[in-house]
Design an enzyme around this catalytic site. Structure first.
Site, PDB file in Angstrom:
ATOM      1  CB  CYS A 182       1.137  -4.127   5.142  1.00 20.84           C
ATOM      2  SG  CYS A 182      -0.352  -5.083   5.460  1.00 20.84           S
ATOM      3  CG  HIS A 197      -0.284   0.061   2.546  1.00 25.88           C
ATOM      4  ND1 HIS A 197       0.067   1.251   3.153  1.00 25.88           N
ATOM      5  CD2 HIS A 197       0.076  -0.927   3.407  1.00 25.88           C
ATOM      6  CE1 HIS A 197       0.625   0.999   4.329  1.00 25.88           C
ATOM      7  NE2 HIS A 197       0.638  -0.312   4.515  1.00 25.88           N
TER       8      HIS A 197
END
Length: 553
Positions: free
Chosen positions: A475, A456
């Site tokens: 992440c 992301h």
């Protein structure tokens, strides 16, 4: 699982071996000594796996084959048969098992077909074909061998720890002189009184053989050409070549003679150049200041360097088949590279998980690009990070744009806050609304997995400037997120439409027409385009406690 096509070919080749065997009648077997090139390469292959510390028995067999007191044809035979069994086992491993090098329990049992082939190869003096079939498809393989040879030659040199006080350019300290010598040995500064020479002599070229025999029992295509990148069922396509040409050149090419320094303890401009080269290829802050991190790598011994490099090269054998386009995230390097038709078209710094919340190695696919994504906070982060803050600062939720949710919708502040204050805990979900301050930024790249791991964007752009970027909760944050989103959707949406989706502020899921394969790898060492090793910190401790292959058992 081995391919039927490969099995059929093995049977066919076995028949050829039988015909040849009957034709030579009572021919006497030759010795490995009669094939010095094959024997030398066999020992090299054994050394590489011993350095990688992939299996204790392989290390033992290599030691027996090369030690003067135990060297024999039987020892060489045992080593070759062991290598064949190892690579056969490797062909069955998953992507994750290869990254973790889960090979210590490999079944290295003898295979009758391997023994028959070796016996016949000895009678025909064609052992070289069997050895050649065991050569993995490492990129820059000749340069890898040269680097390993050079590092191993230095293992008996005194390598005392240099770490003392921080040293800056222009300072004069006693430690400067040994630092300068250390950088010469590691190739970051030219050696005294030398003109641009190679680190090691060229390896002798092995002549072509007039008879070519397949190696039944050896995974077909272990020595695949680099351009093939594919296909054979039991072989591993190496993608360390993906890094070639894309990493800064740290080699030192000196075309002029160097002489003794008039003040060897002075940290002068030439030494600063060498320190900066050294820092660049170790992923450190390139500032010329010799501090704890620079000292740590200066003090890393040549043998340890050889082992780290070899283990990472093993991990570059990531797959039996690779598509022409894919995304590669190298976790300890904090870097991402996008390949289209095997040519790099985009690279970007990334941020990965800290040691307590590691980014997992994985092979996956990007299936969707999410514009202006909301962030559904994982329960682990909610309990460990956010709830403790709420006891001190209940206004944190509103300032960060969070919504508190239960099964019926948004929970008003007075309800969740009262429950928290009365000791009832926080049994709610937390979602952060899209916006400039959203933790996910403007883009999310969805991966189908059960761990809620994905790539992301992020609003915290300044973090990409750090040399250590293991900062996330698992992440991967991508500095070039917008460029990646545009590439993924370039054949589906025009540039104006892509810009409109971003600026609308609304959450939109766009399916990628052709899901992009993604490999999150753990390579803490590799060779640059110039053949010079690059290293990174072992942030997740994948390579701790390695056994010295030169030590007595």
């Amino acid at each position: 699982m081995m391919d039927r096509k490969w099995i059929k070919k093995c049977r066919a080749v076995s028949g050829l071996w039988l015909v040849l065997y009957l034709s030579i009648g009572s021919a006497l077997a030759s010795s490995w000594q009669d094939e010095p090139a094959a024997r030398q390469q066999l020992h090299q292959l054994g050394l590489e796996l011993a350095l990688a510390d992939v299996h204790p028995r392989l290390t033992e067999w290599w030691q027996q084959a090369v030690a003067t007191e135990s060297a024999s044809d039987a020892a060489d035979d045992r080593l070759l048969l062991g290598l064949q069994s190892f690579w056969r086992y490797w062909a069955t491993l998953s992507f994750n098992d290869r990254q973790y090098l889960r090979t210590q329990k490999a079944d290295l049992s003898l295979v009758a077909a391997d023994q028959d082939n070796l016996r016949l190869a000895g009678q025909l003096k064609r052992r070289w074909q069997l050895v050649q079939g065991l050569t993995p498809n490492f990129a820059n393989y000749l340069q890898l061998q040269q680097q390993l040879t050079y590092l191993i030659e230095q293992r008996d040199f005194a390598w005392p720890g240099l770490r003392t006080a921080t040293v800056r350019p222009g300072e004069r300290l006693a430690v400067v002189e040994p630092i300068r010598e250390r950088l010469r040995l590691l190739g970051d500064m030219p050696k005294l009184m030398e003109v641009d020479t190679a680190l090691v002599p060229d390896v002798d070229t092995v002549p072509e053989l007039d008879i070519e025999l397949d190696s039944t029992g050896v995974p077909e295509g272990v020595a695949l050409s680099e351009e093939a990148f594919s296909a054979s069922n039991a072989t591993s396509a190496s993608v360390s070549s993906l890094l070639r040409g894309n990493i800064g050149n740290a080699a030192v090419n000196s075309t002029s003679l160097t002489s003794e320094f008039s003040d060897p303890q002075l940290y002068d401009a030439k030494l600063e150049e060498g320190v900066r080269r050294f820092q660049q290829r170790h992923g450190l802050t390139v500032d010329g200041v010799i501090g704890p991190q620079t000292y740590a790598w200066l003090d890393t011994s040549p043998l340890t360097r050889a082992q780290l490099l070899m283990r990472s090269m093993m991990r570059t054998l990531i797959s039996d088949e690779l598509s022409s386009s894919y995304l590669l995230v190298n976790i300890p390097e904090y870097h991402m590279r996008l390949y289209q038709n095997q040519v790099m078209v985009l690279e970007s710094n990334v941020i990965v998980g800290r040691d307590t919340r590691k980014t997992p190695v994985m092979a996956n696919k990007i299936t969707n690009v999410v514009f202006n994504p909301p962030w559904n906070v994982p329960r682990s982060i909610l309990n460990k990070d956010i709830v403790p803050k709420l006891y001190r600062d209940p206004g944190y939720i509103e300032r960060q744009g969070f919504e508190v949710l239960d099964g019926e919708g948004v929970v008003p502040r007075f309800i969740w806050q009262r429950r928290l204050e009365e000791g009832g805990g926080f049994p709610y979900r937390l979602r952060q609304r899209p916006g400039r301050g959203s933790a996910l930024g403007a883009y999310k790249f969805h991966l189908p997995n059960s761990d809620a791991i994905y790539l992301h964007d992020t609003p915290s752009r300044g973090l990409f400037g750090r040399d250590s970027r293991d900062l996330s909760s698992g992440c991967v944050r991508v500095e070039g997120a917008e460029q990646l989103a545009n590439w993924l959707l370039q054949d589906q949406l025009g540039s104006s439409r892509l810009a409109a989706l971003k600026t609308s502020g609304k959450t939109r899921w766009i399916k990628v027409a052709k899901p992009l394969p993604l490999f999150m790898v753990y390579w803490s060492g590799w060779l640059g385009a110039d053949g010079v090793p690059h290293y990174r910190n072992d942030i997740y401790k994948f390579d701790r406690g390695l056994k010295n292959p030169f030590a007595a058992g």
